[in-house]
Design a protein around this motif. Sequence first.
Motif, PDB file in Angstrom:
ATOM      1  N   ARG A 196       0.968  -1.279   0.080  1.00  0.00           N
ATOM      2  CA  ARG A 196       0.094  -0.099  -0.055  1.00  0.00           C
ATOM      3  C   ARG A 196       0.885   1.215  -0.004  1.00  0.00           C
ATOM      4  O   ARG A 196       0.487   2.283  -0.611  1.00  0.00           O
ATOM      5  CB  ARG A 196      -0.998   0.154   1.135  1.00  0.00           C
ATOM      6  CG  ARG A 196      -2.028  -1.122   0.720  1.00  0.00           C
ATOM      7  CD  ARG A 196      -2.961  -1.023   2.260  1.00  0.00           C
ATOM      8  NE  ARG A 196      -3.953  -2.419   2.224  1.00  0.00           N
ATOM      9  CZ  ARG A 196      -5.129  -2.503   2.430  1.00  0.00           C
ATOM     10  NH1 ARG A 196      -5.747  -1.307   2.855  1.00  0.00           N
ATOM     11  NH2 ARG A 196      -5.621  -3.403   2.086  1.00  0.00           N
ATOM     12  N   LYS A 197       1.892   1.222   0.856  1.00  0.00           N
ATOM     13  CA  LYS A 197       2.953   2.445   0.971  1.00  0.00           C
ATOM     14  C   LYS A 197       3.471   2.637  -0.477  1.00  0.00           C
ATOM     15  O   LYS A 197       3.487   3.762  -1.015  1.00  0.00           O
ATOM     16  CB  LYS A 197       3.837   2.252   2.314  1.00  0.00           C
ATOM     17  CG  LYS A 197       3.578   2.608   3.313  1.00  0.00           C
ATOM     18  CD  LYS A 197       4.727   2.537   4.233  1.00  0.00           C
ATOM     19  CE  LYS A 197       4.137   2.536   5.840  1.00  0.00           C
ATOM     20  NZ  LYS A 197       4.818   1.383   6.421  1.00  0.00           N
ATOM     21  N   ALA A 199       1.145   4.081  -2.923  1.00  0.00           N
ATOM     22  CA  ALA A 199       0.725   5.679  -2.529  1.00  0.00           C
ATOM     23  C   ALA A 199       2.166   6.152  -3.206  1.00  0.00           C
ATOM     24  O   ALA A 199       1.750   7.460  -3.872  1.00  0.00           O
ATOM     25  CB  ALA A 199       0.498   5.729  -0.960  1.00  0.00           C
ATOM     26  N   THR A 212      -1.269   7.032   1.747  1.00  0.00           N
ATOM     27  CA  THR A 212      -1.845   5.546   2.041  1.00  0.00           C
ATOM     28  C   THR A 212      -3.168   5.531   2.203  1.00  0.00           C
ATOM     29  O   THR A 212      -3.933   4.611   1.992  1.00  0.00           O
ATOM     30  CB  THR A 212      -0.744   5.046   3.161  1.00  0.00           C
ATOM     31  OG1 THR A 212       0.464   5.546   3.120  1.00  0.00           O
ATOM     32  CG2 THR A 212      -0.918   3.550   3.306  1.00  0.00           C
ATOM     33  N   HIS A 213      -3.573   6.727   2.900  1.00  0.00           N
ATOM     34  CA  HIS A 213      -5.067   6.524   3.361  1.00  0.00           C
ATOM     35  C   HIS A 213      -5.926   6.682   2.230  1.00  0.00           C
ATOM     36  O   HIS A 213      -7.124   6.118   2.040  1.00  0.00           O
ATOM     37  CB  HIS A 213      -5.441   7.445   4.394  1.00  0.00           C
ATOM     38  CG  HIS A 213      -6.032   8.862   4.010  1.00  0.00           C
ATOM     39  ND1 HIS A 213      -5.095   9.963   3.927  1.00  0.00           N
ATOM     40  CD2 HIS A 213      -7.061   9.325   3.369  1.00  0.00           C
ATOM     41  CE1 HIS A 213      -5.624  10.833   3.445  1.00  0.00           C
ATOM     42  NE2 HIS A 213      -7.002  10.859   3.014  1.00  0.00           N
ATOM     43  N   ASP A 214      -5.337   7.197   1.061  1.00  0.00           N
ATOM     44  CA  ASP A 214      -6.301   7.214  -0.260  1.00  0.00           C
ATOM     45  C   ASP A 214      -6.302   5.620  -0.825  1.00  0.00           C
ATOM     46  O   ASP A 214      -7.420   5.156  -1.310  1.00  0.00           O
ATOM     47  CB  ASP A 214      -5.585   8.166  -1.410  1.00  0.00           C
ATOM     48  CG  ASP A 214      -5.660   9.410  -0.876  1.00  0.00           C
ATOM     49  OD1 ASP A 214      -6.783   9.965  -0.427  1.00  0.00           O
ATOM     50  OD2 ASP A 214      -4.620  10.270  -1.158  1.00  0.00           O
ATOM     51  N   ASN A 233      -5.926   3.106   0.961  1.00  0.00           N
ATOM     52  CA  ASN A 233      -6.586   2.076   1.799  1.00  0.00           C
ATOM     53  C   ASN A 233      -8.062   2.363   1.412  1.00  0.00           C
ATOM     54  O   ASN A 233      -8.915   1.228   1.483  1.00  0.00           O
ATOM     55  CB  ASN A 233      -6.584   2.584   3.158  1.00  0.00           C
ATOM     56  CG  ASN A 233      -5.173   2.369   3.724  1.00  0.00           C
ATOM     57  OD1 ASN A 233      -4.732   1.356   3.425  1.00  0.00           O
ATOM     58  ND2 ASN A 233      -4.749   3.037   4.837  1.00  0.00           N
ATOM     59  N   GLN A 234      -8.737   3.490   1.300  1.00  0.00           N
ATOM     60  CA  GLN A 234     -10.036   4.016   1.172  1.00  0.00           C
ATOM     61  C   GLN A 234     -10.429   3.198  -0.264  1.00  0.00           C
ATOM     62  O   GLN A 234     -11.635   2.529  -0.271  1.00  0.00           O
ATOM     63  CB  GLN A 234      -9.825   5.350   1.194  1.00  0.00           C
ATOM     64  CG  GLN A 234     -11.527   5.826   1.391  1.00  0.00           C
ATOM     65  CD  GLN A 234     -11.368   7.699   1.154  1.00  0.00           C
ATOM     66  OE1 GLN A 234     -10.465   8.302   0.999  1.00  0.00           O
ATOM     67  NE2 GLN A 234     -12.759   8.027   1.763  1.00  0.00           N
ATOM     68  N   ASN A 285     -10.949  -0.353   0.219  1.00  0.00           N
ATOM     69  CA  ASN A 285     -12.197  -0.808   1.087  1.00  0.00           C
ATOM     70  C   ASN A 285     -13.305  -0.587   0.339  1.00  0.00           C
ATOM     71  O   ASN A 285     -14.064  -1.432   0.474  1.00  0.00           O
ATOM     72  CB  ASN A 285     -12.261   0.143   2.437  1.00  0.00           C
ATOM     73  CG  ASN A 285     -11.172   0.052   3.272  1.00  0.00           C
ATOM     74  OD1 ASN A 285     -10.653  -1.147   3.273  1.00  0.00           O
ATOM     75  ND2 ASN A 285     -10.879   0.867   4.328  1.00  0.00           N
ATOM     76  N   GLN A 306     -15.392  10.814  -0.793  1.00  0.00           N
ATOM     77  CA  GLN A 306     -13.984  10.870  -0.447  1.00  0.00           C
ATOM     78  C   GLN A 306     -13.904  12.105   0.457  1.00  0.00           C
ATOM     79  O   GLN A 306     -14.106  13.094  -0.184  1.00  0.00           O
ATOM     80  CB  GLN A 306     -12.993  10.814  -1.616  1.00  0.00           C
ATOM     81  CG  GLN A 306     -13.231   9.589  -2.177  1.00  0.00           C
ATOM     82  CD  GLN A 306     -12.090   8.927  -2.951  1.00  0.00           C
ATOM     83  OE1 GLN A 306     -10.986   9.833  -3.085  1.00  0.00           O
ATOM     84  NE2 GLN A 306     -12.373   7.913  -3.902  1.00  0.00           N
TER      85      GLN A 306
END
Length: 445
Positions: free
Chosen positions: A398-399, A402, A409-411, A413-414, A417, A445
């Motif tokens: 994931r890192k 990104a 990273t949270h993008d 993850n999102q 998901n 988002q």
Amino acid sequence: MFEVLSEKLGAVFRLLGSRGKLSEKEIDEALRQVRLALLEADVNFKVVKDFTGRVKERSLGKEVMESLSPGQQMIKIVNEELIKTLGDGASSKLVSVSHPPAVVLMVGLQGSGKTTTAAKLALLLKHNGQKPLLVAADNRRPAAIEQLVTLGKQLEVAVYSEDPRTSSKDICVHGLSEAKRIAATHVIIDTAGRLHIDEELMAELEQIKRVIKPDEVLLVVDAMTGQDAVRVAEEFHAKVSLTGLIMTKMDGDARGGAALSIRWVSGVPIKFIGVGEKADALEPFYPDRLASRILGMGDVLTFIEKAEQNLDEKKALELQKKIQKSGFNLEDFLDQLKTIRKMGPIAQVIEMLPGINKLANKLPDGVQEAQLKKVESIVLSMTPEERRNPSIIGGSRRKRIARGSGTATHDVNQLLNQFSQMQKLMKMGASGKLPKNMMGMFGKQ
Ligand SMILES: Nc1nc2c(ncn2[C@@H]2O[C@H](COP(=O)(O)OP(=O)(O)OP(=O)(O)O)[C@@H](O)[C@H]2O)c(=O)[nH]1
Ligand SMILES: [Mg+2]
């Protein structure tokens, strides 16, 4: 178009939907707001009166008063009556004839969009496997003939034209023979417009009608002219008997009253709507779809149809099979993204989706486009294996993704998901249609 109306009706409905039992007073108040919203949208007052009368009568009946969710019931009634006003059950198809060619006469005032719409209609027919012939019978301005000839060349549709000194009636007769000679399925005749309805125009149209006996007489009206469009339709219908209406410039910012009134007042069905200047910006008219668009329920069907047009058939079949096996992965998703891109500006696409259309208005221009790019670059930064099997994407991957896509990273993850939610949804009831959930990825988002 319809934004303000849609917003106002949405507010009334939100209030209604949250209520338990409704009193007559509450129903009256809701209807008063509906009436105001329609009048403000420039809907013909007779249409408004009739419409709210019908809704009120039904709302006071058993189906609402005794129902467990009266608010919802009332919304359902508004929807049904709106569809009725727009022409329930009317077919937007052109008549089919046993002996082609079918003759389609385009009439209308100056600048309403006759020539453009004639060409759009020809293109639509061509895409449906028909063989249309356009006839340039507007001999008033030599430029008009040229306009049609040029459009025909661009769209690769045959155009019949001749010297503008020939009478328009003769051009039509010759055009018809040409259509028979080349075995055309449809002849679409572009005629001259006038600034106002006058005797001369009507006499000319009547003469053309007598000699070519059209199967369809389609009035092209400009939705931007509001209630004038409704009057024009009434007058034309009284004089030359129309078989259908085409409302153009529905992409404009008019309040939409004309589109909502014209069928009820003139009694003539709307068959197509023009939604842009480009040659493919013509849509068959569906009363139920427009009603749900106005009532903020989005226009999922048009959206799906558009998507289907853009997805080639083989791919669509493959995708459907995959979805049925629940094997839809990020690679397919990337394909879909590209398809959506092809469908036009993302804002326009989003506007057709329920729930999300409201949101689309609130986002500044370019935001959705940017979101789409972001999602695309995240998926592009994955390896083919990761795309095929997203479950292997752990923390370090994931890192890396990104970093590679210039996102956080949270993008990532999102996105993952949301994607897994979507997969679950597809598993639950895959039908091969684009799930509306998918769009949530770009808007929210
Ligand atoms: N935005 C938008 N513009 C449209 C639409 N339909 C037509 N137009 C534009 O309206 C203008 C007039 O269109 P024409 O097709 O030339 O109109 P016409 O009725 O043939 O005009 P005359 O031949 O002069 O009577 C052109 O600039 C078209 O591009 C539509 O659905 N949306
Ligand atoms: Mg013209």
